[in-house]
Design a protein around this motif. Structure first.
Motif, short mmCIF file in Angstrom:
data_model
loop_
_atom_site.label_atom_id
_atom_site.label_comp_id
_atom_site.label_asym_id
_atom_site.label_seq_id
_atom_site.Cartn_x
_atom_site.Cartn_y
_atom_site.Cartn_z
N PRO A 97 0.98 -1.09 0.06
CA PRO A 97 -0.05 0.08 0.03
C PRO A 97 0.79 1.34 -0.04
O PRO A 97 2.13 1.21 0.22
N GLY A 98 0.25 2.41 -0.13
CA GLY A 98 0.80 3.92 -0.15
C GLY A 98 1.41 4.27 1.00
O GLY A 98 2.29 5.12 1.03
N CYS A 99 0.51 3.94 2.32
CA CYS A 99 0.86 4.36 3.64
C CYS A 99 0.27 3.71 4.64
O CYS A 99 -0.49 2.72 4.47
N GLY A 100 0.66 3.83 5.80
CA GLY A 100 0.02 3.24 6.98
C GLY A 100 0.46 3.89 8.40
O GLY A 100 1.18 5.02 8.31
N GLY A 101 0.11 3.26 9.38
CA GLY A 101 0.38 3.65 10.76
C GLY A 101 0.53 2.38 11.65
O GLY A 101 -0.45 1.73 11.31
N ILE A 102 1.31 2.57 12.67
CA ILE A 102 1.40 1.36 13.62
C ILE A 102 1.87 2.13 14.93
O ILE A 102 2.49 3.38 14.98
N MET A 103 1.28 1.39 16.00
CA MET A 103 1.76 1.95 17.36
C MET A 103 3.51 1.19 17.43
O MET A 103 3.65 0.29 17.09
N ARG A 104 4.04 2.38 18.07
CA ARG A 104 5.62 1.94 18.21
C ARG A 104 5.85 0.74 18.92
O ARG A 104 6.70 -0.02 18.71
N PRO A 105 5.12 0.34 20.17
CA PRO A 105 5.43 -0.76 21.06
C PRO A 105 5.00 -1.93 20.13
O PRO A 105 5.74 -2.98 20.32
N ILE A 106 4.09 -1.90 19.30
CA ILE A 106 4.01 -3.05 18.47
C ILE A 106 4.81 -3.39 17.44
O ILE A 106 5.25 -4.46 17.13
N LEU A 107 5.42 -2.42 16.99
CA LEU A 107 6.42 -2.53 15.94
C LEU A 107 7.59 -2.85 16.53
O LEU A 107 8.53 -3.75 15.95
N HIS A 108 7.88 -2.29 17.67
CA HIS A 108 9.20 -2.99 18.26
C HIS A 108 8.92 -4.33 18.85
O HIS A 108 10.05 -5.02 18.66
N LYS A 109 7.89 -4.85 19.29
CA LYS A 109 7.77 -6.38 19.55
C LYS A 109 7.87 -7.13 18.24
O LYS A 109 8.44 -8.13 18.54
N ILE A 110 7.28 -6.65 17.14
CA ILE A 110 7.58 -7.52 16.18
C ILE A 110 9.11 -7.52 15.74
O ILE A 110 9.61 -8.62 15.24
N LEU A 111 9.86 -6.44 15.61
CA LEU A 111 11.09 -6.46 15.35
C LEU A 111 11.99 -7.32 16.31
O LEU A 111 12.78 -7.87 16.15
N SER A 112 11.59 -7.06 17.69
CA SER A 112 12.58 -7.76 18.65
C SER A 112 12.36 -9.02 18.61
O SER A 112 13.05 -10.10 18.99
N ALA A 113 11.06 -9.72 18.26
CA ALA A 113 10.91 -11.00 18.40
C ALA A 113 11.59 -11.59 17.10
O ALA A 113 12.25 -13.13 17.20
N LEU A 114 11.89 -11.17 16.02
CA LEU A 114 12.54 -11.51 14.95
C LEU A 114 14.29 -11.52 15.17
O LEU A 114 14.72 -12.37 14.74
N THR A 115 14.37 -10.30 15.60
CA THR A 115 15.69 -10.33 16.22
C THR A 115 16.29 -11.52 16.81
O THR A 115 17.56 -11.94 16.59
#
Length: 372
Positions: A97-115
């Motif tokens: 898609p062309g744009c979006g929005g997300i809560m910072r804690p949710i993005l942190h959780k996704i990234l840290s889990a994969l890390t």
């Protein structure tokens, strides 16, 4: 080829770099000064280019399952009456898609889990106190007194980077831009189908959906740098600032109270002159190019930095060549975002016509949609 890397800073850029390097088979240690590895702030806006970077990183599905994605920015007057719509172009070569929005804690959780899933060794409550780079590697002294050696070091430790100070003690410091940003998360009504900007009033105000049920509001205040306010006073002050705005902004204003979690931050930014590397240590993300949020691209640039750096490290015969190739691919793109964001902020402070502000947004998003 590099075998072992140290990443200083466990934010979006640091985790994206760790994920990307691990996918290239490189052993990664990641350290972060915060012993709790917390994340601060409310929601963040995501451009189409950032969604493309999330796809390359392997987190797009997880992000889209918990975030908002869509297209376009609705421009309104201070009462919420529509003026025109700015397109958010889909990134070239991408079906995102062309744009979006997300809560910072949710993005942190996704990234840290994969890390962690990919085997990065994460150590918290640590930073670096000394860096000594030579032709064969980089030696570091950690803040706990421990010494270690790596093939390369990545400084991803943010706008007030410790690594930047160690590498470039005479580097310019972040400068206050003349604006503060207020943020608050609010319930998302059905009428908010996309991002909204409210222009023509004392300040630029925006709404960004971050999920099917929530959105966040930002208010860009032009002011001398504020003395920090107690959290208990923030809702009352934001209520005062929103006086005169109608429509949904009036509803948000009237809903402010002691229960409201308001975040207030000064806007600071600058572009570190080239080079961003010294020997086998390099800066990425906000450590090298901290930007204000007018183009909603700070997080996206940090993710792109991690992806590009890993590509070049895997491709090059030595670390120094990889760093040089990284700079050739990244500098102009990052410069555009920093300089155009600061220019939009300048126009906002001058209360320039909405068309002048949105023209730069439109032109910049078109450039960012091109291949990295």
């Amino acid at each position: 080829m590099a075998q072992r890397a140290l990443i200083v800073g466990g934010g979006i850029g640091g985790m994206s770099t760790a994920i990307s390097l691990r996918k290239q088979g490189i052993e990664v240690d990641l350290i972060d000064l915060d012993p709790q590895w917390r994340v601060y702030g409310a929601g963040i806006t995501i451009t189409g280019a950032t969604l493309r970077a999330f796809k390359a990183l392997g987190i797009l599905d997880a992000v889209m399952a918990q975030a908002y994605t869509g297209e376009g920015i609705q421009i309104c007057d201070v009462n919420g009456h529509p003026l025109h719509r700015v397109p958010t172009p889909v990134a070239a070569g991408s079906d995102t898609p062309g744009c979006g929005g997300i809560m910072r804690p949710i993005l942190h959780k996704i990234l840290s889990a994969l890390t962690l899933e990919l085997g990065t060794q994460v150590r918290l409550g640590l930073t670096v106190d000394a860096i000594d780079s030579d032709a064969h590697g980089v030696s570091v002294k950690l803040s706990n007194g421990e010494a270690a050696r790596y093939d390369l070091l990545v400084g991803a430790d943010g706008v007030f980077s410790r690594v930047r100070t160690l590498l470039f003690p005479d580097a310019p410091r972040p400068q206050y831009t003349g604006q503060c940003i207020w943020r608050i998360v609010a319930p998302r009504p059905a009428s908010i189908e996309r991002r909204h900007f409210f222009l023509g009033g004392p300040a630029k105000v925006g709404l960004t959906p971050v999920s099917s049920t929530e959105m966040y509001m930002f208010y860009l205040e032009t002011t001398p740098k504020r003395v920090p306010l107690p959290e208990s006073e923030l809702p009352r002050e934001l209520h005062r600032l929103l006086d005169g705005y109608g429509g949904i902004l009036s509803e948000i204003r009237e809903g402010l109270g002691a229960h409201s979690q308001v975040v207030l931050r000064p806007l600071e930014g600058f572009l570190l002159p080239r080079p961003w590397q010294k020997g086998r240590a390099i800066l990425i993300g906000d450590a090298a190019h901290p930007t204000t949020p007018q183009l909603a691209s700070g997080a996206g640039l940090a993710v792109e930095d991690g992806l590009v750096l890993a590509e070049e490290v895997a491709r090059a015969s030595d670390v120094e060549t990889a760093f040089d190739c990284f700079m050739k691919r990244r500098y102009e793109r990052c410069r555009l975002v920093v300089e155009n964001s600061l220019e939009i902020g300048r126009l906002e402070q001058l209360r320039a016509p909405p068309e002048a502000q949105t023209r730069i947004v439109k032109e910049s998003l078109e450039v960012l949609a091109q291949p990295v």
